[in-house]
Enzyme design. Structure first.
Site, PDB file in Angstrom:
ATOM      1  N   GLY A  12       0.698  -0.761  -0.351  1.00  0.00           N
ATOM      2  CA  GLY A  12      -0.096   0.043   0.196  1.00  0.00           C
ATOM      3  C   GLY A  12       0.941   1.521   0.135  1.00  0.00           C
ATOM      4  N   SER A  13       2.153   0.781  -0.799  1.00  0.00           N
ATOM      5  CA  SER A  13       2.494   2.965  -0.646  1.00  0.00           C
ATOM      6  C   SER A  13       2.380   3.621  -1.740  1.00  0.00           C
ATOM      7  CB  SER A  13       4.785   2.374  -0.517  1.00  0.00           C
ATOM      8  OG  SER A  13       4.707   1.681  -1.749  1.00  0.00           O
ATOM      9  N   ASN A  14       1.837   2.970  -2.464  1.00  0.00           N
ATOM     10  CA  ASN A  14       1.537   4.042  -3.585  1.00  0.00           C
ATOM     11  C   ASN A  14       0.199   4.469  -2.951  1.00  0.00           C
ATOM     12  OD1 ASN A  14       2.738   3.887  -5.993  1.00  0.00           O
ATOM     13  ND2 ASN A  14       3.194   1.431  -5.488  1.00  0.00           N
ATOM     14  N   MET A  82      -3.118  -7.231  -7.489  1.00  0.00           N
ATOM     15  CA  MET A  82      -2.667  -8.034  -7.890  1.00  0.00           C
ATOM     16  C   MET A  82      -3.421  -9.145  -8.372  1.00  0.00           C
ATOM     17  SD  MET A  82       0.439  -7.484  -8.490  1.00  0.00           S
ATOM     18  CE  MET A  82       1.854  -6.575  -7.530  1.00  0.00           C
ATOM     19  N   ARG A  83      -4.327  -9.191  -8.486  1.00  0.00           N
ATOM     20  CA  ARG A  83      -5.643 -10.372  -9.470  1.00  0.00           C
ATOM     21  C   ARG A  83      -6.027  -9.628 -10.770  1.00  0.00           C
ATOM     22  NH1 ARG A  83      -8.676 -13.391  -7.204  1.00  0.00           N
ATOM     23  NH2 ARG A  83      -8.058 -12.983  -5.057  1.00  0.00           N
ATOM     24  N   ASN A  99      -3.601   1.759 -13.565  1.00  0.00           N
ATOM     25  CA  ASN A  99      -2.892   0.452 -13.421  1.00  0.00           C
ATOM     26  C   ASN A  99      -1.128   1.425 -13.265  1.00  0.00           C
ATOM     27  OD1 ASN A  99      -2.248  -1.796 -11.783  1.00  0.00           O
ATOM     28  ND2 ASN A  99      -0.635  -2.386 -13.694  1.00  0.00           N
ATOM     29  N   HIS A 101       2.730   0.053 -12.782  1.00  0.00           N
ATOM     30  CA  HIS A 101       3.283  -1.515 -13.320  1.00  0.00           C
ATOM     31  C   HIS A 101       4.617  -0.817 -13.339  1.00  0.00           C
ATOM     32  CE1 HIS A 101       4.128  -5.704 -14.706  1.00  0.00           C
ATOM     33  NE2 HIS A 101       4.686  -4.742 -15.275  1.00  0.00           N
TER      34      HIS A 101
END
Ligand code: GAR
Length: 180
Positions: A12-14, A82-83, A99, A101
């Site tokens: 959860g750092s983002n 991550m899904r 998203n 990446h």
């Protein structure tokens, strides 16, 4: 005020970087009851919804998540979620879901270990990509990218740290622009 929903599965750092940047997050959705993002969200009073996929049923899982996402949401922000989402879900939120990446897509897309994969491949340039989400994994139109060069004394750990630090200012800045 624009409505932003964050989806995350892990640290959860983002999420924290987004909040620290001054973006109001309406709620967090996670598929992982042990994700640290839960503690981070609770600390800043952002409601968290945990939707585990115990039944291993994608349709049920995504329908449940859809019920949690307000209809008037302006932007869904995947921050380490991550899904893989179904085409049905992606199309429902077309042009409203982004998203991040940790690679220069299309290189090293589609997995959960992009930095390690690039490192093992011998890359000397790493990077991050923010992109729109479409049904094809990590293949949506690119919104922004940043390159991170490897120095001779870099290790996998140090390059990973650099990549995360870049994510933490590029993602919030990009989200801010998208909702402005
Ligand atoms: C981030 O590095 C993000 O780019 C990556 O997961 C990490 C989540 O970190 N996402 C992917 O690999 C997506 N395929 P965080 O939970 O600390 O924000």
């Amino acid at each position: 005020m624009k409505k932003v929903v964050v989806m995350a599965s892990g640290e959860g750092s983002n999420f924290s970087a987004i909040v620290d940047f001054g973006i109001i997050v309406d709620r967090v959705i996670t598929d992982n009851p042990n994700a640290n993002v839960i503690k981070r969200a609770e600390k800043v009073n952002v409601p968290v919804f945990v939707v585990e996929n115990k039944k291993k049923e994608r349709v049920w899982h995504e329908r449940t998540i859809l019920e949690i996402i307000p209809e008037d949401t302006d932007l869904i922000v995947m921050a380490g979620y991550m899904r893989i989402l179904t085409a049905w879900f992606c199309n429902k939120w077309k042009d409203k879901m982004v998203n991040i990446h940790p690679s220069l897509l299309p290189a090293f897309g589609g997995g959960c270990h992009a930095i390690e994969d690039a490192w093992n491949h011998g890359c000397t340039v790493f990077g991050i990509t923010v992109h729109w989400v479409i049904p094809e994994v990590d293949a949506g139109p690119i919104i922004t990218q940043r390159a991170i060069h490897k120095f001779t004394d870099d290790t996998l750990e140090s390059i990973t740290g650099k990549i995360h630090r870049v994510e933490h200012y590029v993602y919030p800045e990009t989200i801010k622009k998208l909702i402005s």
